[in-house]
Design an enzyme around this catalytic site. Sequence first.
Site, PDB file in Angstrom:
ATOM      1  N   ASP A  91     117.886 -13.456  75.818  1.00 14.47           N
ATOM      2  CA  ASP A  91     117.912 -12.006  75.607  1.00 14.47           C
ATOM      3  C   ASP A  91     118.706 -11.720  74.331  1.00 14.47           C
ATOM      4  O   ASP A  91     119.237 -12.636  73.706  1.00 14.47           O
ATOM      5  CB  ASP A  91     118.469 -11.289  76.834  1.00 14.47           C
ATOM      6  CG  ASP A  91     119.889 -11.721  77.169  1.00 14.47           C
ATOM      7  OD1 ASP A  91     120.512 -12.451  76.371  1.00 14.47           O
ATOM      8  OD2 ASP A  91     120.390 -11.324  78.234  1.00 14.47           O
ATOM      9  N   SER A  92     118.793 -10.459  73.964  1.00 12.00           N
ATOM     10  CA  SER A  92     119.436 -10.134  72.682  1.00 12.00           C
ATOM     11  C   SER A  92     120.953 -10.076  72.792  1.00 12.00           C
ATOM     12  O   SER A  92     121.656 -10.115  71.789  1.00 12.00           O
ATOM     13  CB  SER A  92     118.945  -8.775  72.187  1.00 12.00           C
ATOM     14  OG  SER A  92     119.505  -7.744  72.988  1.00 12.00           O
ATOM     15  N   GLY A  93     121.453  -9.981  74.009  1.00 10.17           N
ATOM     16  CA  GLY A  93     122.895  -9.836  74.211  1.00 10.17           C
ATOM     17  C   GLY A  93     123.320  -8.384  74.342  1.00 10.17           C
ATOM     18  O   GLY A  93     124.408  -8.089  74.831  1.00 10.17           O
ATOM     19  N   GLY A  94     122.470  -7.482  73.894  1.00 12.03           N
ATOM     20  CA  GLY A  94     122.838  -6.065  73.891  1.00 12.03           C
ATOM     21  C   GLY A  94     123.150  -5.525  75.272  1.00 12.03           C
ATOM     22  O   GLY A  94     124.149  -4.843  75.468  1.00 12.03           O
ATOM     23  N   ASP A 145     117.990  -4.021  71.512  1.00 11.58           N
ATOM     24  CA  ASP A 145     117.578  -2.644  71.808  1.00 11.58           C
ATOM     25  C   ASP A 145     118.780  -1.839  72.269  1.00 11.58           C
ATOM     26  O   ASP A 145     119.836  -2.409  72.531  1.00 11.58           O
ATOM     27  CB  ASP A 145     116.500  -2.636  72.912  1.00 11.58           C
ATOM     28  CG  ASP A 145     116.991  -3.297  74.190  1.00 11.58           C
ATOM     29  OD1 ASP A 145     117.930  -4.114  74.119  1.00 11.58           O
ATOM     30  OD2 ASP A 145     116.431  -3.016  75.260  1.00 11.58           O
ATOM     31  N   GLN A 187     111.581   0.935  75.179  1.00 13.80           N
ATOM     32  CA  GLN A 187     112.560   1.747  75.896  1.00 13.80           C
ATOM     33  C   GLN A 187     111.950   3.133  76.158  1.00 13.80           C
ATOM     34  O   GLN A 187     110.753   3.317  75.973  1.00 13.80           O
ATOM     35  CB  GLN A 187     113.860   1.847  75.078  1.00 13.80           C
ATOM     36  CG  GLN A 187     114.703   0.572  75.129  1.00 13.80           C
ATOM     37  CD  GLN A 187     115.321   0.315  76.512  1.00 13.80           C
ATOM     38  OE1 GLN A 187     115.329   1.174  77.393  1.00 13.80           O
ATOM     39  NE2 GLN A 187     115.821  -0.903  76.702  1.00 13.80           N
ATOM     40  N   GLY A 214     115.146  -1.395  80.343  1.00 11.99           N
ATOM     41  CA  GLY A 214     115.763  -0.152  80.808  1.00 11.99           C
ATOM     42  C   GLY A 214     115.232   0.334  82.141  1.00 11.99           C
ATOM     43  O   GLY A 214     115.369   1.513  82.468  1.00 11.99           O
ATOM     44  N   ASP A 264     112.183 -11.616  85.160  1.00  8.79           N
ATOM     45  CA  ASP A 264     113.428 -12.347  85.398  1.00  8.79           C
ATOM     46  C   ASP A 264     114.294 -11.457  86.263  1.00  8.79           C
ATOM     47  O   ASP A 264     114.159 -10.234  86.239  1.00  8.79           O
ATOM     48  CB  ASP A 264     114.183 -12.632  84.088  1.00  8.79           C
ATOM     49  CG  ASP A 264     114.990 -11.418  83.642  1.00  8.79           C
ATOM     50  OD1 ASP A 264     114.382 -10.478  83.110  1.00  8.79           O
ATOM     51  OD2 ASP A 264     116.212 -11.388  83.867  1.00  8.79           O
ATOM     52  N   CYS A 302     107.748 -23.028 104.161  1.00 10.22           N
ATOM     53  CA  CYS A 302     108.070 -23.420 102.786  1.00 10.22           C
ATOM     54  C   CYS A 302     108.149 -24.937 102.690  1.00 10.22           C
ATOM     55  O   CYS A 302     108.600 -25.605 103.609  1.00 10.22           O
ATOM     56  CB  CYS A 302     109.404 -22.805 102.384  1.00 10.22           C
ATOM     57  SG  CYS A 302     109.950 -23.240 100.731  1.00 10.22           S
ATOM     58  N   CYS A 304     109.740 -26.544 100.074  1.00 13.57           N
ATOM     59  CA  CYS A 304     110.745 -26.923  99.078  1.00 13.57           C
ATOM     60  C   CYS A 304     111.667 -28.012  99.633  1.00 13.57           C
ATOM     61  O   CYS A 304     111.685 -28.273 100.837  1.00 13.57           O
ATOM     62  CB  CYS A 304     111.543 -25.699  98.625  1.00 13.57           C
ATOM     63  SG  CYS A 304     112.909 -25.239  99.718  1.00 13.57           S
ATOM     64  N   CYS A 307     113.911 -26.824 102.537  1.00  6.05           N
ATOM     65  CA  CYS A 307     113.227 -26.603 103.816  1.00  6.05           C
ATOM     66  C   CYS A 307     112.696 -27.915 104.411  1.00  6.05           C
ATOM     67  O   CYS A 307     112.531 -28.023 105.621  1.00  6.05           O
ATOM     68  CB  CYS A 307     112.107 -25.577 103.642  1.00  6.05           C
ATOM     69  SG  CYS A 307     112.769 -23.927 103.298  1.00  6.05           S
ATOM     70  N   HIS A 333     115.900 -23.083  97.421  1.00  3.91           N
ATOM     71  CA  HIS A 333     114.873 -22.447  98.256  1.00  3.91           C
ATOM     72  C   HIS A 333     114.440 -21.093  97.684  1.00  3.91           C
ATOM     73  O   HIS A 333     113.235 -20.816  97.574  1.00  3.91           O
ATOM     74  CB  HIS A 333     115.321 -22.255  99.706  1.00  3.91           C
ATOM     75  CG  HIS A 333     114.409 -21.302 100.408  1.00  3.91           C
ATOM     76  ND1 HIS A 333     113.148 -21.669 100.818  1.00  3.91           N
ATOM     77  CD2 HIS A 333     114.517 -19.964 100.625  1.00  3.91           C
ATOM     78  CE1 HIS A 333     112.520 -20.595 101.288  1.00  3.91           C
ATOM     79  NE2 HIS A 333     113.340 -19.546 101.189  1.00  3.91           N
TER      80      HIS A 333
HETATM   81 ZN   LIG Z   1     112.222 -23.552 101.072  1.00  8.28          ZN
END
Ligand SMILES: [Zn+2]
Length: 373
Positions: A91-94, A145, A187, A214, A264, A302, A304, A307, A333
């Site tokens: 990211d930009s850090g802003g 931004d 934005q 935003g 994200d 699941c 994973c 699990c 998980h």
């Molecule tokens: Zn799992």
Amino acid sequence: MAFSFRLQATSGRARAGRLETPHGSVETPIFMPVGTAGAVKGLTPRDLTEVGAQIVLANTYHLLLRPGDALVAELGGLHGFTGWQGPFLTDSGGYQVFSLSSLRRLTEEGAFFRSHLDGAAHTLSPERSMEVQMNLGADIAMAMDECPPYPAPHSAVEAATARTTRWARRSQAAQRRSDQALFGIVQGGVFLDLRERSARELVELGFPGYAVGGLSVGEPKQDLHRVLDHLDPILPPDKPRYLMGVGTPQDLLEGVARGVDMFDCVLPTRNARNGQLFTRRGKISIRNARYRTDPQPPDPDCSCYTCRTVSRAYLRHLHLAREITAATLMTLHNLAYYLDTLRLVRQSILLGRFEEFRGEMLRSLAVSAAEGL
Ligand SMILES: [Zn+2]
């Protein structure tokens, strides 16, 4: 290899695509685990591969303060420094400057702030953000931004949106690395006229990808959906769209339904450390006494590592005993759940049946919530 995006299929407005980056390809829609300081908390790069992560986000603000972007550059950029060989996005850090530091002053030039770690004075401008991100060497960088607070009056959001366009232009001009794609950030708060203006100005500048920033800052869900609905026909169909900082499994489905390709959020990783697991039958809190003797895996549906290997009773014990293994197993998980969910979403888009999939999944999450499991 240069950066490219190919749209492979659509189902309604949901999109399946493929991003090519210098460190490998990413199948969209995709969720990007958050590796704040260069690591997804509790996990190794091997864990990230095991869990099916395709691209990892790292935070410019944290890394510029510690260990410093020059050191990371000296040690081979994020890929050399961290050992994760797949794609990175920074990211930009802003956003963190606004939310974490003691912000001293915000001007057209940039943000003047004091580090939340040691109080040292720093400046983050669009040019400095690009310099840091070029040092970090992620495959995708973000233009700095100005994210206005929520709620804010139209006039304040309008000013921040206009500045975001000027900063996007400066970020473009400061970019030197041909192996790094720079995304612009739309934005405009919850105001559709400003969102539209922001998107049109950025599209005019021409970026290889567009983020929507935003949002998920306290506004009602309908506003998030309205903004995405409005932007969908304005953003170019042949470029990836990234909805920043969102969100719950339901939010991901609603975002995909409105043409979003990338997400994200700290939710799956942060909640894992707090003992909250996302499952196909809704959320569970591992601290709950009902799991004290429960031999079942965290999510019986699941596959994973967590699990396949441990019970709810054992996870509850580790969590209450404050063993760090609890955070690792539960983070594995939760990320597997997010990544598997979007993999299934992608399959449903390729098969042209996303709407049915979305309806089934939202219904099952709602039923589980009502049943309390
Ligand atoms: Zn799992």
